[in-house]
Scaffold this motif. Structure first.
Motif, PDB file in Angstrom:
ATOM      1  N   THR A 104      10.739   8.091  -3.374  1.00 56.70           N
ATOM      2  CA  THR A 104      10.878   6.898  -2.535  1.00 56.70           C
ATOM      3  C   THR A 104      12.225   6.909  -1.832  1.00 56.70           C
ATOM      4  O   THR A 104      13.230   7.379  -2.381  1.00 56.70           O
ATOM      5  N   VAL A 105      12.232   6.412  -0.603  1.00 49.44           N
ATOM      6  CA  VAL A 105      13.465   6.250   0.158  1.00 49.44           C
ATOM      7  C   VAL A 105      13.476   4.850   0.750  1.00 49.44           C
ATOM      8  O   VAL A 105      12.422   4.245   0.996  1.00 49.44           O
ATOM      9  N   ILE A 106      14.650   4.313   0.941  1.00 50.44           N
ATOM     10  CA  ILE A 106      14.786   2.977   1.524  1.00 50.44           C
ATOM     11  C   ILE A 106      14.716   3.085   3.043  1.00 50.44           C
ATOM     12  O   ILE A 106      15.478   3.831   3.663  1.00 50.44           O
ATOM     13  N   GLU A 107      13.777   2.353   3.616  1.00 47.32           N
ATOM     14  CA  GLU A 107      13.659   2.270   5.079  1.00 47.32           C
ATOM     15  C   GLU A 107      13.692   0.802   5.477  1.00 47.32           C
ATOM     16  O   GLU A 107      12.716   0.083   5.281  1.00 47.32           O
ATOM     17  N   ASP A 109      13.986  -2.825   5.058  1.00 51.27           N
ATOM     18  CA  ASP A 109      13.913  -3.753   3.939  1.00 51.27           C
ATOM     19  C   ASP A 109      12.810  -3.399   2.950  1.00 51.27           C
ATOM     20  O   ASP A 109      12.378  -4.230   2.157  1.00 51.27           O
ATOM     21  N   HIS A 110      12.334  -2.127   2.983  1.00 48.52           N
ATOM     22  CA  HIS A 110      11.263  -1.764   2.060  1.00 48.52           C
ATOM     23  C   HIS A 110      11.414  -0.304   1.632  1.00 48.52           C
ATOM     24  O   HIS A 110      12.176   0.470   2.222  1.00 48.52           O
ATOM     25  N   LEU A 111      10.657   0.051   0.578  1.00 49.07           N
ATOM     26  CA  LEU A 111      10.635   1.420   0.102  1.00 49.07           C
ATOM     27  C   LEU A 111       9.513   2.184   0.794  1.00 49.07           C
ATOM     28  O   LEU A 111       8.419   1.658   0.988  1.00 49.07           O
ATOM     29  N   GLU A 134       9.377   3.149 -12.125  1.00 49.11           N
ATOM     30  CA  GLU A 134      10.150   3.042 -10.899  1.00 49.11           C
ATOM     31  C   GLU A 134       9.423   3.529  -9.641  1.00 49.11           C
ATOM     32  O   GLU A 134       9.881   3.284  -8.534  1.00 49.11           O
TER      33      GLU A 134
END
Length: 383
Positions: A104-107, A109-111, A134
């Protein structure tokens, strides 16, 4: 030469158990394996890691995939809560095997989930193993049917004897403590999936007439809590006791069916009831207009449902082997012994090479849509 092999070993020395299991499974196919799947249960996460590495080191040129768990399945039995290793191997001529790893990466305001391979025209299914602590398993699986052009996902959420800190994922020689791993499988020898949710309906089918997300406020125009109380009063003593231990709600998969009976629903738990609000909280989103029906589960119902679904599948396919993902709430927690599900597959389909693990959540398609389940047995079958 047999194309499938499996072995389950136990012991305090987990690395030794892993070595015996992988060598025993590979011996059954004369070492000619294209895919090795394995599952490890142990009290010490580092020993689990070493055991997994040992399996991968001895797998030769085969693609390897596995995870930690609180119990394993193989060799015609299930073992829960003790040091054990299950190894399943397959020679799969003509089957394309494509491993992948998801993170997962943060983009904004969401994953966002990255790493998924695009299915090819010959891909028949994908195995997915995740760290449920997670990785956004529910969200990923929910979107996967559309994103993967209807490709069935089957697998489960990994776990460990020490919970979050003990989850391990194994793929192609690497060990990961987070994310998800899997393989795309393409070719005619990948037959399909069997998903047994093990519930039976009680009471009538009803239309949801008011809801907010996963909160049902009205059923058939009546306060949902009152409707539930009315239903419970009408149940037999046996079903009332089962409902008291855990009531479920079935969401109809085909709104246009003339009749909604056992097996026609996606099963979700009723996780809360608010008499003041008059609402029922369910473990999934429920929309106004959907047809629902309350459900109960016991060992007898779960046994009958699994046997029936396996028989239906076996009537259409000649099954040679399978990977089995059973809920950690099944096994000895539901049946007289932990071997129930794997023995059912042996008995009904007549196959011996069946292995898997007791998952913290199972992944499999219902009504052509991929879902995460609980208290379910999911089988991926091979010819």
């Amino acid at each position: 030469m047999a194309r499938f092999g499996n072995a389950l070993t136990t012991g305090a020395d987990l690395v030794n158990a892993a070595e015996r299991a992988v060598l025993g499974a590979l011996e059954q196919v004369d070492g000619a394996a294209d895919l090795v799947c394995f599952f490890v249960c142990g009290a010490d996460p580092e020993e689990v890691t070493l055991a997994g590495k040992r399996v991968m080191a001895l797998a030769g040129g085969a693609t390897t995939l596995g995870c930690s768990s609180t119990g394993v399945i193989g060799g015609g039995r299930g073992v829960e809560g003790q040091g054990s290793v299950s190894v399943w191997c397959a020679g799969l001529p003509g089957v394309e095997i494509t491993p992948f790893r998801l993170d997962t990466v943060i983009e904004g305001d969401h994953l966002a989930v990255v790493g998924m391979r695009e299915p090819g025209p010959d891909d028949r299914a994908a195995i997915l193993l995740t760290n449920p602590y997670e990785f956004p398993t529910q969200a990923f699986v929910r979107e996967s049917t559309v994103a993967l052009n209807g490709l069935p996902l089957v697998g489960g959420m990994a776990d460990g004897m020490r919970g979050e800190e003990s989850v391990r994922l194994f793929c192609e020689g690497d060990v990961a403590e987070h994310g998800a791993i899997g393989i795309l499988l393409g070719g005619a020898n990948v037959l399909g999936t069997v998903v047994s949710q093990g519930c039976r309906p009680v009471g009538p089918a009803m239309t949801v007439t008011k809801s907010e997300g996963n909160l049902i406020l009205e059923l058939a125009g009546v306060n949902a809590y009152d409707k539930l109380e009315e239903l419970v009063e009408e149940l037999s003593d046996e079903d009332r006791e089962l409902a008291g231990h855990g009531l479920h709600l079935g969401i109809a998969m085909d709104e246009y069916a003339d009749h909604h009976g056992q097996g026609d629903f996606l099963i979700r738990s009723v996780v809360g009831a608010d008499p003041e609000l008059g609402g029922l909280t369910v473990g999934d989103m429920v929309d106004v207009g959907q047809t629902v029906r309350f459900q109960v589960r016991d060992a007898g119902t779960a046994d009958e449902d699994l046997a029936r679904r396996l028989a239906d599948f076996g009537a259409e396919h000649a099954v040679g082997a399978g990977l089995l993902f059973s809920c950690n709430g099944r096994g000895a927690a539901l049946f007289p012994h932990a071997d129930h599900d794997v023995l059912a597959v042996h008995r009904v389909l007549g196959v011996e090479a069946v292995a898997g693990f007791f998952a913290a959540g199972e992944i499999g398609p219902v009504g052509g849509v991929n879902h995460v389940h609980g208290f379910t047995a999911c089988l991926l079958a091979f010819a």
